[in-house]
Design an enzyme around this catalytic site. Structure first.
Site, PDB file in Angstrom:
ATOM      1  CB  ALA A 154      24.475 -95.147  71.047  1.00 35.76           C
ATOM      2  N   GLY A 155      27.277 -96.374  71.611  1.00 35.29           N
ATOM      3  CA  GLY A 155      28.508 -97.032  71.172  1.00 35.29           C
ATOM      4  C   GLY A 155      28.834 -98.268  71.996  1.00 35.29           C
TER       5      GLY A 155
END
Length: 319
Positions: free
Chosen positions: A241-242
């Protein structure tokens, strides 16, 4: 064009009810392998979610683990500049994903530790160099200084968290961190986001972007603040996600967009990545990011005030 210089790993992923505590054995369920590594993930996000020509400079071994990573990168239209380290294995990561979509990750760097300063190619036509900290710090420093000297924007995602030498910070145009990484980089143990960004280690940086998980993100750029609330999704796996956020952010910046424009795109890409399993396999297409973003309501004033307050700033102000 964006040059991503960073790691490539093959991820070994086990799903379990919860992440083991120290000394605990947990009986897992599904096991799969996925192409990963922060550098490779962010390159895929630049090319797939951001739709920007992207080259990945990375080191891999001459083993079977390299093949699925290279295939995944090519499928995402990432150009490859692979440094082949024949006496080291391709990097691997061992990941446990819990039923609430959190993860615990242990990385064996392997060939990633052998990406060295002389491996940097020419930077003609490159607008941004994007790096992380799964390659040697000396390499990050050399690449950042070389890019800065040639007028190329340097973006550093300071992950995994570690203290940054002053010469690295001096060459960074955009620093991207989560809250834990922010604390590590500025040497703090407590404090709000605003207080951390006022510390001397970071006060001089032209732009710092801080991701805040389910709250969204904020940025201080040239003394001004930008805020973006999160987009709610039902998470399946938060892996990458990051990385989706970072790659999409840099892709938007490379196309001349402001942080006000880039941060919603980056948050949308990061949110969508949480809805699918795996690392590179979870990174969305640009069209899916745009369609998802078009459905999101404008953040309310109260939501924006809550985000400002969480960051340690007075509600409704832009210092």
């Amino acid at each position: 064009m964006i040059l991503v210089a960073g790691s490539s790993n093959l991820d070994f992923v086990v799903r379990a009810h919860h992440i083991p505590a120290p000394g605990e054995t947990v009986l897992g369920r599904e096991f799969k392998t996925f192409p990963g590594g922060k550098g490779a993930n962010q390159a895929v996000a630049c090319a797939r979610a951001g739709g920007v020509p992207t080259t990945l400079l990375t080191a891999m071994g001459a083993d079977a683990f390299a093949a699925p990573i290279e295939a995944s990168l090519r499928a995402a239209n990432v150009s490859l500049n692979v440094v082949r380290i024949t006496d080291q294995p391709t990097g691997t990561a061992f990941i446990c994903v819990s039923d609430d979509a959190e993860n615990a990750i242990t990385v064996a760097p392997g060939a990633n530790g052998y990406l060295h300063p002389p491996h940097l190619p020419g930077l003609e036509g490159v607008s941004h160099v994007l790096m992380q900290l799964e390659i040697p710090m000396a390499t990050v420093s050399a690449y950042a200084q070389a890019a800065r000297s040639q007028g190329v924007q340097v973006v550093l995602n300071a992950a995994p968290a570690q203290a940054l030498p002053s010469e690295v910070l001096a060459a960074v145009d955009v620093l991207v961190v989560n809250e834990g990484e922010l604390m590590t980089v500025c040497g703090a143990t407590t404090g709000t986001v605003a207080q951390c960004l006022q510390r001397p280690e970071l006060a001089h940086l032209p732009c710092v972007v801080v991701t805040l998980g389910h709250r969204g993100c904020c940025a201080r750029v040239d003394g001004q603040w930008v805020f973006q609330t999160a987009f709610p999704v039902t998470p399946v796996d938060t892996t990458a996600a990051g990385d989706s956020f970072c790659g999409s952010l840099v892709a938007a910046l490379s196309q001349g967009q402001s942080l006000h424009q880039a941060m919603p795109l980056a948050c949308a890409a990061g949110a969508l990545a949480c809805t699918q399993p795996g690392a590179q396999s979870s990174i969305p297409e640009a069209a899916d990011v745009a369609a998802f973003l078009a459905l999101q309501p404008t953040p309310s004033a109260s939501a924006m005030d809550a985000l400002r307050s969480y960051c340690g700033l007075p509600a409704g102000t832009h210092p």
